[in-house]
Every structure is written in C-alpha cells, then in structure tokens.
Design a protein around this motif. Structure first.
Motif, PDB file in Angstrom:
ATOM      1  N   GLY A 185       0.863  -1.488   7.782  1.00 52.99           N
ATOM      2  CA  GLY A 185       0.297  -2.801   7.495  1.00 52.99           C
ATOM      3  C   GLY A 185       0.530  -3.290   6.080  1.00 52.99           C
ATOM      4  O   GLY A 185       0.159  -4.419   5.754  1.00 52.99           O
ATOM      5  N   ARG A 186       1.146  -2.487   5.251  1.00 52.40           N
ATOM      6  CA  ARG A 186       1.391  -2.893   3.873  1.00 52.40           C
ATOM      7  C   ARG A 186       2.840  -3.332   3.707  1.00 52.40           C
ATOM      8  O   ARG A 186       3.739  -2.850   4.401  1.00 52.40           O
ATOM      9  CB  ARG A 186       1.055  -1.739   2.925  1.00 52.40           C
ATOM     10  CG  ARG A 186      -0.378  -1.252   3.091  1.00 52.40           C
ATOM     11  CD  ARG A 186      -0.678  -0.023   2.272  1.00 52.40           C
ATOM     12  NE  ARG A 186      -0.713  -0.314   0.850  1.00 52.40           N
ATOM     13  CZ  ARG A 186      -0.973   0.592  -0.087  1.00 52.40           C
ATOM     14  NH1 ARG A 186      -1.200   1.863   0.279  1.00 52.40           N
ATOM     15  NH2 ARG A 186      -0.997   0.268  -1.358  1.00 52.40           N
ATOM     16  N   THR A 187       3.088  -4.265   2.788  1.00 54.29           N
ATOM     17  CA  THR A 187       4.442  -4.760   2.571  1.00 54.29           C
ATOM     18  C   THR A 187       5.161  -3.899   1.535  1.00 54.29           C
ATOM     19  O   THR A 187       4.530  -3.221   0.715  1.00 54.29           O
ATOM     20  CB  THR A 187       4.440  -6.217   2.082  1.00 54.29           C
ATOM     21  OG1 THR A 187       3.862  -6.269   0.776  1.00 54.29           O
ATOM     22  CG2 THR A 187       3.657  -7.110   3.041  1.00 54.29           C
ATOM     23  N   GLU A 235       4.238  -4.856  -1.971  1.00 59.42           N
ATOM     24  CA  GLU A 235       2.974  -4.263  -2.392  1.00 59.42           C
ATOM     25  C   GLU A 235       3.142  -2.781  -2.717  1.00 59.42           C
ATOM     26  O   GLU A 235       2.567  -2.269  -3.696  1.00 59.42           O
ATOM     27  CB  GLU A 235       1.938  -4.437  -1.283  1.00 59.42           C
ATOM     28  CG  GLU A 235       0.598  -3.779  -1.562  1.00 59.42           C
ATOM     29  CD  GLU A 235      -0.329  -3.834  -0.357  1.00 59.42           C
ATOM     30  OE1 GLU A 235      -1.433  -3.294  -0.455  1.00 59.42           O
ATOM     31  OE2 GLU A 235       0.075  -4.406   0.677  1.00 59.42           O
ATOM     32  N   THR A 243      15.380  -4.449   5.665  1.00 61.97           N
ATOM     33  CA  THR A 243      14.075  -4.779   5.096  1.00 61.97           C
ATOM     34  C   THR A 243      14.212  -5.722   3.904  1.00 61.97           C
ATOM     35  O   THR A 243      15.287  -5.862   3.315  1.00 61.97           O
ATOM     36  CB  THR A 243      13.359  -3.507   4.628  1.00 61.97           C
ATOM     37  OG1 THR A 243      14.186  -2.827   3.673  1.00 61.97           O
ATOM     38  CG2 THR A 243      13.064  -2.581   5.790  1.00 61.97           C
ATOM     39  N   ASP A 301      11.325  -7.531   0.641  1.00 61.46           N
ATOM     40  CA  ASP A 301      10.016  -7.342   0.011  1.00 61.46           C
ATOM     41  C   ASP A 301       8.878  -7.759   0.938  1.00 61.46           C
ATOM     42  O   ASP A 301       7.766  -7.226   0.844  1.00 61.46           O
ATOM     43  CB  ASP A 301       9.928  -8.143  -1.291  1.00 61.46           C
ATOM     44  CG  ASP A 301      10.743  -7.518  -2.412  1.00 61.46           C
ATOM     45  OD1 ASP A 301      11.119  -6.337  -2.272  1.00 61.46           O
ATOM     46  OD2 ASP A 301      11.009  -8.210  -3.413  1.00 61.46           O
ATOM     47  N   ASP A 302       9.156  -8.694   1.851  1.00 65.68           N
ATOM     48  CA  ASP A 302       8.115  -9.195   2.750  1.00 65.68           C
ATOM     49  C   ASP A 302       7.909  -8.321   3.983  1.00 65.68           C
ATOM     50  O   ASP A 302       6.993  -8.572   4.770  1.00 65.68           O
ATOM     51  CB  ASP A 302       8.450 -10.624   3.200  1.00 65.68           C
ATOM     52  CG  ASP A 302       8.471 -11.607   2.041  1.00 65.68           C
ATOM     53  OD1 ASP A 302       7.716 -11.374   1.068  1.00 65.68           O
ATOM     54  OD2 ASP A 302       9.254 -12.571   2.093  1.00 65.68           O
ATOM     55  N   THR A 303       8.756  -7.321   4.177  1.00 71.13           N
ATOM     56  CA  THR A 303       8.649  -6.471   5.361  1.00 71.13           C
ATOM     57  C   THR A 303       7.323  -5.713   5.363  1.00 71.13           C
ATOM     58  O   THR A 303       6.964  -5.065   4.380  1.00 71.13           O
ATOM     59  CB  THR A 303       9.803  -5.454   5.422  1.00 71.13           C
ATOM     60  OG1 THR A 303      11.052  -6.165   5.511  1.00 71.13           O
ATOM     61  CG2 THR A 303       9.659  -4.536   6.638  1.00 71.13           C
ATOM     62  N   THR A 304       6.597  -5.831   6.480  1.00 66.29           N
ATOM     63  CA  THR A 304       5.341  -5.095   6.654  1.00 66.29           C
ATOM     64  C   THR A 304       5.623  -3.846   7.471  1.00 66.29           C
ATOM     65  O   THR A 304       6.250  -3.914   8.522  1.00 66.29           O
ATOM     66  CB  THR A 304       4.300  -5.963   7.375  1.00 66.29           C
ATOM     67  OG1 THR A 304       4.046  -7.149   6.603  1.00 66.29           O
ATOM     68  CG2 THR A 304       2.994  -5.194   7.561  1.00 66.29           C
ATOM     69  N   LEU A 305       5.176  -2.703   6.978  1.00 67.02           N
ATOM     70  CA  LEU A 305       5.455  -1.455   7.679  1.00 67.02           C
ATOM     71  C   LEU A 305       4.647  -1.383   8.970  1.00 67.02           C
ATOM     72  O   LEU A 305       3.418  -1.460   8.950  1.00 67.02           O
ATOM     73  CB  LEU A 305       5.128  -0.261   6.780  1.00 67.02           C
ATOM     74  CG  LEU A 305       5.894  -0.214   5.450  1.00 67.02           C
ATOM     75  CD1 LEU A 305       5.682   1.125   4.770  1.00 67.02           C
ATOM     76  CD2 LEU A 305       7.384  -0.471   5.657  1.00 67.02           C
ATOM     77  N   PRO A 306       5.323  -1.230  10.113  1.00 68.36           N
ATOM     78  CA  PRO A 306       4.648  -1.352  11.408  1.00 68.36           C
ATOM     79  C   PRO A 306       4.015  -0.052  11.905  1.00 68.36           C
ATOM     80  O   PRO A 306       4.509   1.048  11.630  1.00 68.36           O
ATOM     81  CB  PRO A 306       5.785  -1.767  12.347  1.00 68.36           C
ATOM     82  CG  PRO A 306       6.995  -1.117  11.750  1.00 68.36           C
ATOM     83  CD  PRO A 306       6.790  -1.123  10.259  1.00 68.36           C
TER      84      PRO A 306
END
Length: 222
Positions: A165-167, A170, A194, A196-201
């Motif tokens: 849930g974190r980018t 971040e 990926t 910088d805006d990619t959110t880890l799923p």
C-alpha cells in the motif's frame, strides 16, 4: 526450417549431453535455427524427433564441420563436458572456420583457461552457475535470482507485508534499502515498469536490482 529465425546464420550446438540437449531445445522453442551435432548415433537418434536438425559428426574434425556448412553460422556452443580434449579441439576447429561467436562449456578453471586461450569468446560454467542460483533461492525468500559480476543481482520477490500500500516515492528503496524496484506485477497481470507513483500491491511480485546482500535483505522483510 524457413519458419525459423536465422539471424547471424543460426546457432550450432555441439554435444547433446544433459546441458546441450536442453540448450538446443530451449533455442528451438525460441524459434531459432539450430543445428545440433553429436558423435553418438544413439543421442542423434534420440533427439532427432525433438529438434529440427540433428547430425552425427565428429566435431573435432575441421573437415567434418566444413562439410556441414558451419562457417555460415553466426554462433556456436560447444556443450561437450565429458572430454576436455574433445571440447578444446572442437573450439579450435570452429576458430579455424571463422565462426564469429564461440561459446564453450568448461568443467574447471583450468579447462576454462585453455578454452579461452584457443579462441572461445565466452566460457560458461552451467553446473556452478545453477548451483549458486539454487543456493540463493534455498536460503532466502527470493522467487528467482540472477547474479552478475561485481556483487550485483536482479531478483523477483514478493511484496513484503510491511510495505503493502505504500508508494515507491514514499519508500525511497534506493536510499533506505540499497535496491531499486524496476517492475511490479499484480496477481493475474503482467509485469509493468514502476515509477515513483507505483503503489506496492498486496500479493504482488516485484523485480528488484541491487547488491546481493541488499536484495536478499529486502526480500526477507516482514
């Protein structure tokens, strides 16, 4: 044969032991033109139904290779492992024929030095490389692993639960963990590059690159 890609004149695989037959099969499935050669009639017969073109010949004889038109091939792999003498003589024959790229399998460091000295452009240690890779997979949480020179690796890892849930902006993985996340995949989807805006799923898989220890530590995070 016309459906096969013949860029750079195709690929010759010499020696149909365990390594050679798997290599020839993989190249064939990649739609490459492959000529497989072995001196054993039994091996030639065994693999003739699975490979496009399999020929019985003594690859240590330059004349035999010349008759097969090997000089028109752009790459050759000497996969002979049982006989150091045969592998070295085969490399010498390929050099005399002017094959642009010669790959050769070595069974020891001394064997590798000899192959390189007589003209092999690339020397490989398939058993050692496979052993190193499997060792890393056994002792870590990596899904797959490729090690390069200078302590560098690329691996696939599951998204650590603590990072879901974190980018990447971040997390700053390069600063915090010493690794770079270059790709991400959701279950049932393809890998994507990926940003910088990619959110880890949740339940996702990442492609990570960096130092070997750093990659393993990142994969082992909870």
């Amino acid at each position: 044969m016309s459906a096969r890609r013949a860029d750079s004149g195709g690929i010759v695989v010499i020696g149909l032991g365990r390594f050679g037959c798997h290599l020839a099969g993989s190249l064939t499935r990649m739609n490459r033109e492959v000529l497989a050669i072995d001196r054993s009639p039994a091996k030639v017969q065994r693999w003739s139904a699975q490979l496009d073109r399999v020929v019985q010949a003594d690859a240590t004889e330059e004349g035999a290779l010349r008759q097969l038109g090997i000089s028109s091939f752009g790459r050759a792999v000497v996969a002979i492992g049982a006989s150091v003498e045969a592998s070295v003589l085969t490399v010498l024959a390929l050099v005399e024929l002017g094959v642009p790229q010669i790959w050769a399998r070595a069974t020891s460091q001394k064997h590798a030095k000899i192959l390189a000295s007589v003209g092999a452009h690339h020397v490989i240690f398939p058993e050692a490389e496979t052993g190193d890779r499997v060792a890393h997979l056994i002792v870590s949480r990596l899904l797959d692993f490729i090690e390069f020179d200078d302590d560098f690796a690329i691996a696939t890892v599951r998204v650590p639960e603590s990072l879901v849930g974190r980018t990447l902006l971040e997390l700053k993985p390069e600063e915090r963990f010493g690794v770079r996340v270059v790709g991400a995949k959701l279950p049932g989807e393809r890998f994507r590059y990926t940003s910088d805006d990619t959110t880890l799923p949740q339940g996702g898989v990442l492609i990570v690159e960096g130092g070997i220890d750093q990659v393993q530590q990142f994969a082992g995070m909870r």
